[in-house]
Design a protein around this motif. Structure first.
Motif, mmCIF file in Angstrom:
data_model
loop_
_atom_site.group_PDB
_atom_site.id
_atom_site.type_symbol
_atom_site.label_atom_id
_atom_site.label_comp_id
_atom_site.label_asym_id
_atom_site.label_seq_id
_atom_site.Cartn_x
_atom_site.Cartn_y
_atom_site.Cartn_z
ATOM 1 N N ALA A 105 9.889 -5.669 -1.052
ATOM 2 C CA ALA A 105 9.115 -6.197 0.077
ATOM 3 C C ALA A 105 8.403 -7.484 -0.310
ATOM 4 C CB ALA A 105 8.107 -5.150 0.549
ATOM 5 N N GLU A 106 7.903 -7.564 -1.540
ATOM 6 C CA GLU A 106 7.228 -8.776 -1.997
ATOM 7 C C GLU A 106 8.193 -9.951 -2.103
ATOM 8 O OE1 GLU A 106 5.473 -7.575 -5.675
ATOM 9 O OE2 GLU A 106 3.835 -6.486 -4.693
ATOM 10 N N LYS B 15 8.242 -1.663 -3.051
ATOM 11 C CA LYS B 15 7.172 -2.670 -2.994
ATOM 12 C C LYS B 15 7.633 -3.991 -3.587
ATOM 13 C CE LYS B 15 3.265 0.477 -2.882
ATOM 14 N NZ LYS B 15 2.043 0.947 -3.533
ATOM 15 N N ARG B 16 8.376 -3.936 -4.693
ATOM 16 C CA ARG B 16 8.896 -5.183 -5.288
ATOM 17 C C ARG B 16 9.855 -5.880 -4.327
ATOM 18 N NH1 ARG B 16 9.434 -1.870 -9.749
ATOM 19 N NH2 ARG B 16 11.702 -1.799 -9.498
ATOM 20 N N ILE C 184 9.121 4.090 -4.914
ATOM 21 C CA ILE C 184 8.037 3.411 -4.196
ATOM 22 C C ILE C 184 7.782 2.048 -4.814
ATOM 23 C CG2 ILE C 184 5.569 3.493 -3.677
ATOM 24 C CD1 ILE C 184 5.905 6.572 -3.439
ATOM 25 N N ALA C 185 7.729 1.983 -6.149
ATOM 26 C CA ALA C 185 7.502 0.710 -6.847
ATOM 27 C C ALA C 185 8.639 -0.262 -6.556
ATOM 28 C CB ALA C 185 7.361 0.944 -8.342
#
Length: 62
Positions: free
Chosen positions: A15-16, A12-13, A8-9
């Motif tokens: 996607a950022e 998110k990275r 998940i982390a």
């Protein structure tokens, strides 16, 4: 099966870091492909009623 907290982390990275498309860019892409991008994710009640009527016509024709 749930993704791990590490996955998940990582997602998110990623996607950022990915570029963001502006509304203007979405419109240009839509124009190129001849599509209209609607902000509505689901058909309206009227669209649904039209689809139901089309389904009935097809059943009657069969």
């Amino acid at each position: 099966m749930e993704p791990s907290p590490e996955a998940i982390a990582w997602g998110k990275r990623q996607a950022e870091r990915s570029p963001r498309w502006t509304d203007a860019k979405w419109r240009r892409v839509g124009t190129i492909f001849g599509v209209v991008l609607s902000p509505e994710a689901f058909p309206t009640e009227r669209d649904q009623a039209d689809d139901d009527q089309d389904d009935q016509i097809m059943r009657d024709a069969a």
